[in-house]
Design a protein around this motif. Structure first.
Motif, PDB file in Angstrom:
ATOM      1  N   ALA A 177     -13.846   1.163  -5.950  1.00  0.00           N
ATOM      2  CA  ALA A 177     -12.496   1.736  -5.900  1.00  0.00           C
ATOM      3  C   ALA A 177     -11.516   0.570  -5.849  1.00  0.00           C
ATOM      4  CB  ALA A 177     -12.348   2.615  -4.670  1.00  0.00           C
ATOM      5  N   VAL A 178     -10.594   0.554  -6.802  1.00  0.00           N
ATOM      6  CA  VAL A 178      -9.700  -0.590  -6.992  1.00  0.00           C
ATOM      7  C   VAL A 178      -8.250  -0.160  -6.799  1.00  0.00           C
ATOM      8  CG1 VAL A 178      -8.842  -2.178  -8.782  1.00  0.00           C
ATOM      9  CG2 VAL A 178     -11.292  -1.761  -8.562  1.00  0.00           C
ATOM     10  N   ASP A 179      -7.504  -0.948  -6.018  1.00  0.00           N
ATOM     11  CA  ASP A 179      -6.049  -0.744  -5.894  1.00  0.00           C
ATOM     12  C   ASP A 179      -5.363  -1.780  -6.782  1.00  0.00           C
ATOM     13  OD1 ASP A 179      -6.425   1.194  -3.948  1.00  0.00           O
ATOM     14  OD2 ASP A 179      -6.174  -0.226  -2.282  1.00  0.00           O
ATOM     15  N   TYR A 180      -4.309  -1.378  -7.470  1.00  0.00           N
ATOM     16  CA  TYR A 180      -3.576  -2.310  -8.338  1.00  0.00           C
ATOM     17  C   TYR A 180      -2.346  -2.838  -7.628  1.00  0.00           C
ATOM     18  CZ  TYR A 180      -6.755  -1.145 -11.965  1.00  0.00           C
ATOM     19  OH  TYR A 180      -7.915  -1.006 -12.684  1.00  0.00           O
ATOM     20  N   LEU A 181      -2.226  -4.163  -7.658  1.00  0.00           N
ATOM     21  CA  LEU A 181      -1.074  -4.844  -7.066  1.00  0.00           C
ATOM     22  C   LEU A 181      -0.274  -5.475  -8.205  1.00  0.00           C
ATOM     23  CD1 LEU A 181      -2.858  -6.778  -4.159  1.00  0.00           C
ATOM     24  CD2 LEU A 181      -2.105  -4.399  -4.188  1.00  0.00           C
ATOM     25  N   ARG A 182       1.018  -5.603  -8.007  1.00  0.00           N
ATOM     26  CA  ARG A 182       1.872  -6.128  -9.071  1.00  0.00           C
ATOM     27  C   ARG A 182       2.879  -7.117  -8.505  1.00  0.00           C
ATOM     28  NH1 ARG A 182       5.099  -2.518 -13.524  1.00  0.00           N
ATOM     29  NH2 ARG A 182       2.970  -1.814 -13.868  1.00  0.00           N
ATOM     30  N   LYS A 183       3.172  -8.128  -9.319  1.00  0.00           N
ATOM     31  CA  LYS A 183       4.234  -9.091  -8.964  1.00  0.00           C
ATOM     32  C   LYS A 183       5.205  -9.195 -10.123  1.00  0.00           C
ATOM     33  CE  LYS A 183       4.770 -14.007  -7.775  1.00  0.00           C
ATOM     34  NZ  LYS A 183       3.997 -15.235  -7.443  1.00  0.00           N
ATOM     35  N   ARG A 184       6.469  -9.114  -9.836  1.00  0.00           N
ATOM     36  CA  ARG A 184       7.479  -9.363 -10.862  1.00  0.00           C
ATOM     37  C   ARG A 184       7.499 -10.853 -11.127  1.00  0.00           C
ATOM     38  NH1 ARG A 184      10.821  -5.484 -12.351  1.00  0.00           N
ATOM     39  NH2 ARG A 184      12.278  -7.013 -13.185  1.00  0.00           N
ATOM     40  N   ILE A 196      -2.915  -7.374 -10.622  1.00  0.00           N
ATOM     41  CA  ILE A 196      -4.287  -7.717 -10.225  1.00  0.00           C
ATOM     42  C   ILE A 196      -4.870  -6.482  -9.550  1.00  0.00           C
ATOM     43  CG2 ILE A 196      -5.776  -9.275  -8.921  1.00  0.00           C
ATOM     44  CD1 ILE A 196      -3.618 -11.349  -8.861  1.00  0.00           C
ATOM     45  N   GLY A 197      -6.082  -6.119  -9.958  1.00  0.00           N
ATOM     46  CA  GLY A 197      -6.781  -5.026  -9.287  1.00  0.00           C
ATOM     47  C   GLY A 197      -7.678  -5.614  -8.211  1.00  0.00           C
ATOM     48  N   VAL A 198      -7.682  -5.005  -7.046  1.00  0.00           N
ATOM     49  CA  VAL A 198      -8.516  -5.542  -5.968  1.00  0.00           C
ATOM     50  C   VAL A 198      -9.322  -4.414  -5.328  1.00  0.00           C
ATOM     51  CG1 VAL A 198      -6.639  -5.451  -4.238  1.00  0.00           C
ATOM     52  CG2 VAL A 198      -8.558  -7.023  -3.913  1.00  0.00           C
ATOM     53  N   GLY A 199     -10.598  -4.682  -5.126  1.00  0.00           N
ATOM     54  CA  GLY A 199     -11.478  -3.676  -4.531  1.00  0.00           C
ATOM     55  C   GLY A 199     -10.997  -3.294  -3.132  1.00  0.00           C
ATOM     56  N   GLN A 200     -11.122  -2.006  -2.818  1.00  0.00           N
ATOM     57  CA  GLN A 200     -10.695  -1.547  -1.481  1.00  0.00           C
ATOM     58  C   GLN A 200     -11.578  -2.143  -0.390  1.00  0.00           C
ATOM     59  OE1 GLN A 200     -10.503   2.726  -1.909  1.00  0.00           O
ATOM     60  NE2 GLN A 200      -8.605   2.613  -3.109  1.00  0.00           N
ATOM     61  N   ASP A 201     -12.750  -2.683  -0.802  1.00  0.00           N
ATOM     62  CA  ASP A 201     -13.651  -3.322   0.171  1.00  0.00           C
ATOM     63  C   ASP A 201     -13.464  -4.847   0.185  1.00  0.00           C
ATOM     64  OD1 ASP A 201     -14.567  -3.942  -2.309  1.00  0.00           O
ATOM     65  OD2 ASP A 201     -16.659  -3.396  -1.935  1.00  0.00           O
ATOM     66  N   ARG A 216      -7.284  -9.352  -1.070  1.00  0.00           N
ATOM     67  CA  ARG A 216      -6.002  -8.644  -1.075  1.00  0.00           C
ATOM     68  C   ARG A 216      -4.943  -9.418  -0.283  1.00  0.00           C
ATOM     69  NH1 ARG A 216      -4.853  -2.615  -1.346  1.00  0.00           N
ATOM     70  NH2 ARG A 216      -2.650  -2.503  -0.842  1.00  0.00           N
ATOM     71  N   ARG A 217      -5.355  -9.960   0.863  1.00  0.00           N
ATOM     72  CA  ARG A 217      -4.410 -10.758   1.669  1.00  0.00           C
ATOM     73  C   ARG A 217      -3.889 -11.947   0.868  1.00  0.00           C
ATOM     74  NH1 ARG A 217      -7.796  -9.907   5.895  1.00  0.00           N
ATOM     75  NH2 ARG A 217      -8.848 -11.915   5.603  1.00  0.00           N
ATOM     76  N   LEU A 218      -4.789 -12.593   0.127  1.00  0.00           N
ATOM     77  CA  LEU A 218      -4.365 -13.732  -0.704  1.00  0.00           C
ATOM     78  C   LEU A 218      -3.315 -13.275  -1.718  1.00  0.00           C
ATOM     79  CD1 LEU A 218      -4.630 -16.604  -1.919  1.00  0.00           C
ATOM     80  CD2 LEU A 218      -6.573 -15.753  -3.252  1.00  0.00           C
ATOM     81  N   TYR A 219      -3.577 -12.170  -2.407  1.00  0.00           N
ATOM     82  CA  TYR A 219      -2.642 -11.707  -3.439  1.00  0.00           C
ATOM     83  C   TYR A 219      -1.297 -11.315  -2.819  1.00  0.00           C
ATOM     84  CZ  TYR A 219      -7.119 -11.291  -5.893  1.00  0.00           C
ATOM     85  OH  TYR A 219      -8.365 -11.531  -6.431  1.00  0.00           O
ATOM     86  N   GLU A 220      -1.367 -10.646  -1.676  1.00  0.00           N
ATOM     87  CA  GLU A 220      -0.105 -10.235  -1.040  1.00  0.00           C
ATOM     88  C   GLU A 220       0.685 -11.461  -0.602  1.00  0.00           C
ATOM     89  OE1 GLU A 220      -1.138  -5.662   0.205  1.00  0.00           O
ATOM     90  OE2 GLU A 220      -1.275  -7.170   1.801  1.00  0.00           O
TER      91      GLU A 220
END
Ligand code: COA
Length: 153
Positions: free
Chosen positions: A138-145, A94-99, A104-108
Motif C-alpha cells: 500500500a503506497v501513499d503519494y507525496l508531492r513537492k512543488r 514519490i510513492g512511499v510504502g505505508q510500512d 517517508r520522514r526523509l521525503y517530508e
C-alpha cells in the motif's frame, strides 16, 4: 550522480541477482523516453539508483541505496538530481510504502507532502537470493512543488 549510460548498464546488470533484469529493462524504457534511471556512483561503484518516470507529474520510483552506504545523504542527492531533471515540471511525486515510515520522514523533511492519493499494488520481484517473490504494497503519494530544487551534494 548521472543518468545511466549504455556503458553503465552491463555493469549494473552484472551486480543484480540472476533473473532480475531491472537495469536492462529500465534502461530500455529510458531509451524510449519513458523514464530516466539515475545512478549514484562512488568512483566506479554504483551505490544507489532511482527511476524518474515521465508522466504529467514526474514520479521518482524504486529509490534505493546499497545497504552499507545508507545514511550518507546519497538518497537525498538522488532526490535532488531527480528534482533537477524535473525542473520544467510544476511538481514531482514519490510513492512511499505505508510500512516505510523512515523513508517517508526523509521525503517530508525534503518538502514532500501527502497528496491524499494511495494505491495498493500486487507484484512479483526477484529477491537478493534470486528467488521470485510475491508482494502486496500500500503506497501513499507525496508531492513537492518545484522551482527550488535541492542542490546536489
Ligand atoms: C530510503 C533510502 C533510499 C534513503 O537513502 P539514504 O542515502 O540512506 O538517505 P539519506 O542519507 O539521504 O537520508 C537519511 C535518512 O533516510 C531515512 N532512512 C530511511 N531508511 C533508512 C535506512 N535503512 N538507513 C538509513 N536511513 C534511512 C532516515 O530517516 C534518514 O534520516 P535521518 O538522517 O534523519 O536519520 C535508503 O535508506 C534505502 O535504500 N532504503 C531501502 C529501500 C527503500 O526503502 N526505498 C524507498 C522506497 S520509497
Amino acid at each position: 550522480m548521472r543518468a545511466c549510460t549504455a556503458a553503465d548498464v552491463e555493469l549494473l546488470a552484472a551486480l543484480e541477482p540472476a533473473g532480475k533484469n531491472y537495469a536492462r529493462s529500465t534502461f530500455r524504457r529510458q531509451e524510449h523516453g519513458e523514464c530516466v534511471l539515475l545512478v549514484a556512483w562512488l568512483g566506479t561503484t554504483p551505490v544507489g539508483s532511482g527511476e524518474l518516470e515521465w508522466s504529467a507529474v514526474p514520479e521518482l520510483k524504486n529509490l534505493r541505496v546499497a545497504e552499507r552506504w545508507r545514511g550518507r545523504r546519497i538518497g537525498t542527492a538522488l532526490i535532488g538530481a531527480a528534482e533537477q531533471q524535473s525542473a520544467a515540471a510544476e511538481a514531482m511525486e514519490i510513492g512511499v510504502g505505508q510500512d516505510n515510515p523512515a523513508a517517508r520522514r526523509l521525503y517530508e523533511r525534503l518538502g514532500y507532502a501527502p497528496t491524499g492519493r494511495s494505491e495498493t499494488f500486487s507484484y512479483h520481484y526477484i529477491d537478493n537470493q534470486g528467488v521470485r517473490q510475491a508482494a502486496t504494497e500500500a503506497v501513499d503519494y507525496l508531492r513537492k512543488r518545484l522551482g527550488s530544487a535541492s542542490p546536489l551534494i
